[in-house]
Scaffold this active site. Structure first.
Site, PDB file in Angstrom:
ATOM      1  N   HIS A  81      72.936 -64.059  29.546  1.00  0.00           N
ATOM      2  CA  HIS A  81      74.006 -65.195  29.689  1.00  0.00           C
ATOM      3  C   HIS A  81      75.300 -64.443  29.721  1.00  0.00           C
ATOM      4  CE1 HIS A  81      71.781 -68.987  28.681  1.00  0.00           C
ATOM      5  NE2 HIS A  81      70.912 -67.878  28.113  1.00  0.00           N
ATOM      6  N   ASP A 111      83.787 -62.106  31.397  1.00  0.00           N
ATOM      7  CA  ASP A 111      82.820 -63.393  30.929  1.00  0.00           C
ATOM      8  C   ASP A 111      81.611 -63.472  31.828  1.00  0.00           C
ATOM      9  OD1 ASP A 111      82.510 -65.452  29.398  1.00  0.00           O
ATOM     10  OD2 ASP A 111      84.492 -66.516  29.563  1.00  0.00           O
TER      11      ASP A 111
END
Length: 493
Positions: A168, A382
């Protein structure tokens, strides 16, 4: 309804650091559960209920031994962690070694052999729990950086399984990943999978470069060829991009409720009906670029680029890892910046920055997104950043402008956002000003394109695309691969 049970073997198993429920233990020892919100469980729950599914994960409480139980048709398999393991496996190796390393070494990673030993031990426990509940030939989907050794451990114990892994967070460039003293073990752990999913194609490319550099396994295109004692004559592992999303249709509906729209109007009234409402929503983490956006906003006020009373910035910073020194320092720096800028530019009852160190329920966040003219997502690095997608999903009125860091995974998909390099403060100031003053038709055109992408590629689409690719890859690995390992190596050379 919670039923304690051992349960039958399951055809589909999700392995994640946390169970999708929050546990509470009453004074009399009674244990109760509340389903924790999250895109992953939302996407997978229907499939797990209908086809037989188990979720393997930690309960969130230290030193709590729990029997397997069923929640809403999903078999839950709790994995216990001691307080010492939480400190060394979770806070230590996962979040003080891997997290900063995988986020471009924004702060220095710490490399401790004791942490690594506990990380390996905990991964072994998760793998054993998954192996115990998986039916013959089951599909097992392992999630995220805390469990990178689980695929190979599972493969060794249960070579019959179809194993997928999804990261992730970003995967770092080879030159940074190479710092990790246990780089080879982590790569071999991941290569126990049939399919390894990443948020961006660049992350997959970084992984494949590291495999090529730090292992003996040949790499061709997106595929790694591997021969092991438990996979003869060989397997092919595919690494690819599968960008995650949210339940965008549900969030869209939430933002469209009359009470949400009225709450959005109330938020603007409470803020003094500013001409422009700028909004940042983040976990208070050094990867999110919060200081950079506050610095840019403060300079715009000081230079007169933003007129007196023209704009207000609301910064929501959810508490995060409050015992970790870097996070304590970050909070102190952010609050000092906010106080200084408000001291210089605020009027009585009218701060120019509203800093909210809280977490908010989805209903309130949807209202904030409906109220905001510009949302600032200025992450330094991110994996995806679902805030950007939540804002788009909330704006069925086709209004609002998204300012998005090119270093967030969402930038690959949300190309109609105004993209910025958050390290370039001057460039960010110019872009924020453009967002604030963008003509209505241009705002609508950009938001329409963003919504088309976010509403089509929702979290269910993400899960289906990954699991379809995993089924295909797992099927390939059931049959002998053409050519020997030596032949493949020779062709690769």
């Amino acid at each position: 309804m919670h039923d304690s049970q051992e349960g039958p073997a399951q055809e589909f198993v999700v392995v994640a650091n946390r169970l999708p429920v929050d546990v509470s233990v009453d004074e009399d020892g009674t244990i109760s559960w509340i389903r924790a919100p999250g895109g992953l469980v939302t996407a997978l729950a229907p499939m797990m209920r209908s086809g037989g599914g188990a979720w393997v994960g930690w309960s969130g409480s230290a030193d709590l031994e729990l029997d397997p139980f069923t929640d809403d048709g999903i078999a839950m398999t709790p994995v216990p962690l001691s307080a010492a393991e939480i400190e060394e496996f979770y806070e230590g190796f996962s979040n003080a070694t891997l997290w900063p390393l995988y986020h471009d070494v924004i702060v220095d990673p710490e490399y401790h052999r004791e942490w690594w030993s506990v990380y390996r031990t905990v991964n072994e426990r998760f793998a054993a729990a998954a192996a115990a509940v998986a039916a013959p030939g089951a599909t097992v989907w392992v999630q995220d950086y805390q469990l990178q050794l689980v695929p190979a451990l599972l493969r060794s114990a249960r070579p019959d399984l179809h194993i997928g892994f999804f990261l992730h967070i970003p995967f770092p460039p080879m030159e940074l990943f190479g710092q990790l003293p246990w780089r080879h073990q982590v790569l071999e752990g991941l290569l126990g999978s049939d399919l390894i999913g990443f948020q961006r194609s660049g992350d997959a490319a970084n992984f494949l470069r590291s495999v090529r550099r730090f292992t003996a396994h040949p790499v061709r295109g997106q595929n790694v060829s591997i021969t092991t004692p438990f996979a003869n004559p060989g397997r092919t592992i595919r690494a690819g991009a599968f960008p995650i999303s949210l339940d965008s249709k549900a969030f869209n509906q939430l933002a469209n409720r009359p009470e949400t729209i009225e709450r959005a109007r109330q938020i603007r009234r409470d803020l003094g009906d500013p001409q422009v409402l700028l909004l940042g929503v983040d976990r208070l983490d050094y990867t999110k670029g919060i200081r950079h956006r506050i610095k840019a906003f403060g300079e715009m006020l000081a230079e007169g680029a933003i007129g007196n009373g023209e704009a207000v910035l609301v910064q929501v910073a959810s508490p995060s890892r409050e015992q970790v020194a870097e996070y304590v320092q970050l909070r102190s720096e952010v609050e000092e910046m906010v106080g200084r800028i408000n001291g210089d530019h605020a009027e009585i009852g009218r701060p120019v920055i509203h800093y909210l160190h809280h977490s908010y329920p989805a209903e309130e966040m949807a209202a904030m997104f409906r109220a905001a003219d510009v949302v600032l997502v200025t992450a330094l690095r991110d994996g995806m950043n679902l805030v950007a997608k939540e804002y788009v999903a909330a704006r069925s009125d086709l209004d609002g402008v998204l300012v998005l860091s090119e270093f967030a995974g969402a930038a690959d998909e949300l190309t109609s956002a105004l993209q910025v390099n958050p390290h370039d403060i001057e460039g960010m100031k110019t872009t924020i000003l453009s967002a604030m003053r963008m003509p209505r038709e241009q705002r609508r055109r950009r938001m329409r394109a963003l919504r088309r992408r976010v509403l089509t590629n929702d979290v269910a689409h993400w899960a289906r695309s990954f699991l379809t690719a995993l089924a295909h890859q797992g099927g390939l690995n059931q049959a002998p691969l053409p050519g020997s390992r030596t032949d493949v190596e020779a062709r690769d050379e």
